[in-house]
Scaffold this motif. Structure first.
Motif, PDB file in Angstrom:
ATOM      1  N   ARG A 194     -23.992  -5.867   5.785  1.00 24.93           N
ATOM      2  CA  ARG A 194     -22.694  -6.359   5.314  1.00 24.93           C
ATOM      3  C   ARG A 194     -22.797  -6.907   3.891  1.00 24.93           C
ATOM      4  O   ARG A 194     -21.892  -6.724   3.072  1.00 24.93           O
ATOM      5  CB  ARG A 194     -22.185  -7.459   6.241  1.00 24.93           C
ATOM      6  CG  ARG A 194     -21.597  -6.959   7.545  1.00 24.93           C
ATOM      7  CD  ARG A 194     -20.832  -8.051   8.272  1.00 24.93           C
ATOM      8  NE  ARG A 194     -21.695  -9.152   8.689  1.00 24.93           N
ATOM      9  CZ  ARG A 194     -22.304  -9.203   9.868  1.00 24.93           C
ATOM     10  NH1 ARG A 194     -22.134  -8.214  10.741  1.00 24.93           N
ATOM     11  NH2 ARG A 194     -23.063 -10.234  10.181  1.00 24.93           N
TER      12      ARG A 194
ATOM     13  N   HIS B 204     -24.876  -5.997   1.573  1.00 30.91           N
ATOM     14  CA  HIS B 204     -25.313  -4.988   0.595  1.00 30.91           C
ATOM     15  C   HIS B 204     -24.611  -3.656   0.871  1.00 30.91           C
ATOM     16  O   HIS B 204     -25.251  -2.656   1.222  1.00 30.91           O
ATOM     17  CB  HIS B 204     -26.832  -4.814   0.650  1.00 30.91           C
ATOM     18  CG  HIS B 204     -27.608  -6.054   0.342  1.00 30.91           C
ATOM     19  ND1 HIS B 204     -27.854  -7.034   1.290  1.00 30.91           N
ATOM     20  CD2 HIS B 204     -28.177  -6.499  -0.820  1.00 30.91           C
ATOM     21  CE1 HIS B 204     -28.554  -8.006   0.733  1.00 30.91           C
ATOM     22  NE2 HIS B 204     -28.759  -7.718  -0.546  1.00 30.91           N
ATOM     23  N   PRO B 205     -23.297  -3.621   0.700  1.00 27.52           N
ATOM     24  CA  PRO B 205     -22.547  -2.405   1.059  1.00 27.52           C
ATOM     25  C   PRO B 205     -22.848  -1.201   0.174  1.00 27.52           C
ATOM     26  O   PRO B 205     -22.589  -0.058   0.587  1.00 27.52           O
ATOM     27  CB  PRO B 205     -21.086  -2.849   0.904  1.00 27.52           C
ATOM     28  CG  PRO B 205     -21.132  -3.970  -0.081  1.00 27.52           C
ATOM     29  CD  PRO B 205     -22.419  -4.686   0.189  1.00 27.52           C
ATOM     30  N   ALA B 206     -23.371  -1.425  -1.029  1.00 24.85           N
ATOM     31  CA  ALA B 206     -23.590  -0.315  -1.949  1.00 24.85           C
ATOM     32  C   ALA B 206     -24.983   0.300  -1.836  1.00 24.85           C
ATOM     33  O   ALA B 206     -25.253   1.330  -2.464  1.00 24.85           O
ATOM     34  CB  ALA B 206     -23.355  -0.782  -3.388  1.00 24.85           C
ATOM     35  N   GLU B 207     -25.888  -0.316  -1.079  1.00 20.47           N
ATOM     36  CA  GLU B 207     -27.236   0.235  -0.973  1.00 20.47           C
ATOM     37  C   GLU B 207     -27.223   1.511  -0.144  1.00 20.47           C
ATOM     38  O   GLU B 207     -26.738   1.513   0.990  1.00 20.47           O
ATOM     39  CB  GLU B 207     -28.194  -0.796  -0.356  1.00 20.47           C
ATOM     40  CG  GLU B 207     -28.478  -1.959  -1.281  1.00 20.47           C
ATOM     41  CD  GLU B 207     -29.636  -2.816  -0.808  1.00 20.47           C
ATOM     42  OE1 GLU B 207     -30.271  -2.459   0.210  1.00 20.47           O
ATOM     43  OE2 GLU B 207     -29.908  -3.842  -1.458  1.00 20.47           O
ATOM     44  N   PRO B 208     -27.795   2.605  -0.676  1.00 20.43           N
ATOM     45  CA  PRO B 208     -27.732   3.880   0.060  1.00 20.43           C
ATOM     46  C   PRO B 208     -28.604   3.898   1.318  1.00 20.43           C
ATOM     47  O   PRO B 208     -28.299   4.620   2.265  1.00 20.43           O
ATOM     48  CB  PRO B 208     -28.219   4.900  -0.964  1.00 20.43           C
ATOM     49  CG  PRO B 208     -29.039   4.121  -1.935  1.00 20.43           C
ATOM     50  CD  PRO B 208     -28.410   2.752  -1.996  1.00 20.43           C
TER      51      PRO B 208
ATOM     52  N   ARG C 120     -25.214   4.774   7.233  1.00 23.63           N
ATOM     53  CA  ARG C 120     -26.286   4.846   6.238  1.00 23.63           C
ATOM     54  C   ARG C 120     -27.628   4.915   6.942  1.00 23.63           C
ATOM     55  O   ARG C 120     -27.798   4.328   8.017  1.00 23.63           O
ATOM     56  CB  ARG C 120     -26.257   3.616   5.325  1.00 23.63           C
ATOM     57  CG  ARG C 120     -25.116   3.577   4.345  1.00 23.63           C
ATOM     58  CD  ARG C 120     -25.168   2.291   3.524  1.00 23.63           C
ATOM     59  NE  ARG C 120     -24.679   1.128   4.259  1.00 23.63           N
ATOM     60  CZ  ARG C 120     -24.799  -0.124   3.831  1.00 23.63           C
ATOM     61  NH1 ARG C 120     -25.440  -0.371   2.692  1.00 23.63           N
ATOM     62  NH2 ARG C 120     -24.317  -1.124   4.536  1.00 23.63           N
TER      63      ARG C 120
END
Length: 562
Positions: A104, A106-110, A139
């Motif tokens: 939650r 780190h929403p941008a981490e692939p 993810r």
């Protein structure tokens, strides 16, 4: 008083006892220009104090040489500390809560990356993908376990990796599968995990590796550690170490063990030689005392896996936990003949070799390889060492001293705890279980001991590790029964192994002892753990002591006094 200079000192430590060796003490020590300038009585040493000298008085404390960790993974531990860190948590639900919160935040981490889960919290030691799918369905999730011999992944990660029921196990690993359907369940062992990590997960940048090493260094300094041997140095982490050493940010002395690629053979030796040559030029620290900096003079060879996932190499098959045996003897990651040839060539080229060996077959293979090198090349001062040495056959114990092999001991593992009781002892059976971590027998046979943590696999704190060495009991559960108590070490032996022993294996002639003229690597403890009566047959609360001050190469690198 013993002194190397009549000029004023930069630092004087008084009040605490100064441990010079077993049964040898002083009252004060002075540091100047990165070296130990004087040792003696408090009144004499204080004569070297001038207006700019820092004088530290620590009544009731103890000064020991800076600890040296002979087997640690500082860049990887520092990297995991900056990712999803599960090492300090206990239990499946705590892990899942932390994973969900991290996702939650780190929403941008692939990828969701990190690690530190323990096998004993899951049936059979193997967590499942469904738990991860429920909280991170969109993810890929890849989380190494605490000992970095396996990974917990979700369905998305398996999909990205192309792993399904038809995917064959790699030769050096295993995909955990549902026994009824053959579908991957979410745990990847050994090479199956490493392939995903190496081929699919975005690699850290050099700046990220530098930040990870600095994070780890600050933490290790806080524990009194002034030097270590990094047991897994890749070209990328080597470059980061060299940059940090060259610009003075590497305040520890580090020996780099260059990683041996087990899917290659002797053809990789020229590259290792080139990396050593590069490191000898680029890894010199401009400050920090004699012998400091980064020294990539060692090669690390992983010869087998671990017992809990049945990849540690055994002479006889694993037990099935129910009174019978399987047909599995684990995995020798490197053919014994190739291991002997590799060690012989590396020895001839001047490399020290640092071998991981868990099972009794792996330990024997490692000793045989050293014997082959000795036969071919003659005696040397390479100081080859074998780490972990979990199961050692009695006839192989004496060979350590005979072959001049250092026993690189991870003493914190020698205790009764859930992983040992539930996952290890049942697959070894009682006879082999009684052969685990024979540290006292090795010492009695004449072997030299060094100590290392394998952090972040377990605690990096030398005081925790030495308490287990002395008691064979978990410091957090001191009421437990000791684990194979005949293999306990004395406190003097444990202190020597974590200082002089590790300095020896690190070819560090300037560290490991409090002695005039040596590099000023010192740790000041708040408690005199060597005081009469502090360690008895009933108690040895070494882990309760704290490090107040750490001095590395004459520089104060950890300080909770000022």
């Amino acid at each position: 008083m013993t002194t190397a200079t009549d000029r004023h000192a930069d630092l004087v430590l008084t009040g605490a006892r100064i441990r010079l060796g077993s049964g040898r003490w002083a009252g004060a020590v002075a540091v100047r220009d990165g070296i130990i300038a004087a040792i003696g009585d408090e009144s004499d040493v204080l004569d070297l104090a001038g207006r700019r000298t820092r004088v530290v008085s620590a009544r009731g404390g103890l000064v020991v040489p800076g600890f040296q960790d002979s087997h640690v993974h500082a860049p990887f531990a520092g990297r995991e500390r900056r990712r999803l860190w599960l090492y300090d948590l206990t239990g499946r639900h705590a892990y899942l809560d932390a994973i969900a919160e991290y996702a939650r935040a780190h929403p941008a981490e692939p990828w969701i990356l990190g690690g530190g889960w323990s096998m004993e919290h899951f049936p059979g030691g193997t967590p499942r993908k469904e738990d991860l799918d429920a909280i991170v369905p969109d993810r890929p999730v890849f989380l190494f376990n605490r000992d970095v011999h396996g990974a917990w992944v979700n369905s998305r990660a398996l999909q990205v990796a192309g792993i399904d029921r038809d995917t064959a196990d790699p030769a050096d690993g295993r995909i955990e599968r549902d026994p009824a359907t053959g579908e991957p369940t979410g745990t990847l062992h050994e090479g199956a995990a490493y392939r995903v990590n190496d081929e699919l997960i975005p690699a850290p940048t050099r700046a990220e590796w530098e930040a990870a090493i600095l994070d780890a260094q600050a933490y290790l300094h806080s524990l009194g550690i002034t030097g270590w041997q990094d047991a897994w140095v890749s070209p990328e982490t080597q470059e980061a170490y060299q940059v940090l050493a060259a610009d003075g940010r590497l305040t520890a002395r580090v020996v780099g063990a260059l990683w041996w690629e087990r899917h290659q053979g002797l053809e990789q030796i020229p590259e290792l030689l080139a990396r050593r040559e590069l490191g000898s030029k680029a890894g010199v620290s401009p400050s920090g005392g004699p012998g400091s900096g980064f020294h990539p003079r060692t090669v690390k060879i992983m010869t087998d896996g671990v017992l809990e996932n049945r990849t540690g190499a055994l002479l006889e098959p694993y037990c099935d936990g129910c009174g019978g045996h399987t047909d599995n003897r684990g995995i020798n990651f490197i053919d014994p003949e190739l291991l002997a040839a590799a060690l012989t060539e590396l020895d001839a080229a001047g490399f020290q070799v640092h071998m991981h060996a868990i099972g009794d077959h792996a330990v024997r293979n490692a000793l045989d390889a050293v014997e082959a090198a000795r036969t071919a090349n003659g005696p040397s001062d390479r100081r080859h060492h074998i780490a972990h040495i979990q199961v050692v056959q009695p006839q192989d114990v004496r060979r350590f001293a005979e072959l001049d092999v250092v026993a690189n001991c991870q003493t914190y593992w020698a205790q009764s705890e859930p992983q040992m009781d539930e996952l290890t002892v049942p697959v070894l059976g009682p006879e082999r279980a009684a052969m685990q971590y024979p540290f006292a027998d090795l010492l009695a046979s004449g072997a030299r001991l060094a100590m290392g943590s394998d952090w972040a696999v377990t605690t990096a704190n030398p005081l925790d590790q030495m308490e287990v060495a002395v008691t064979r009991i978990d410091p957090e559960n001191r009421g437990n029964a000791p684990f194979l108590p005949s293999q306990r070490l004395t406190l003097d032996d444990a202190l020597d192994a974590f200082t002089a022993g590790s300095a020896f294996v690190n070819h560090d002639a300037h560290g490991g002892a409090v002695e005039v003229g040596r590099r000023a690597d010192l740790a000041l403890l708040d408690t005199d753990i060597c005081a009469p009566g502090f360690v008895t047959a009933d108690k040895a609360p070494l882990a309760d002591a704290r490090v107040l001050l750490t001095v590395a190469g004459g520089a104060v690198v950890h300080d909770i006094l000022s």
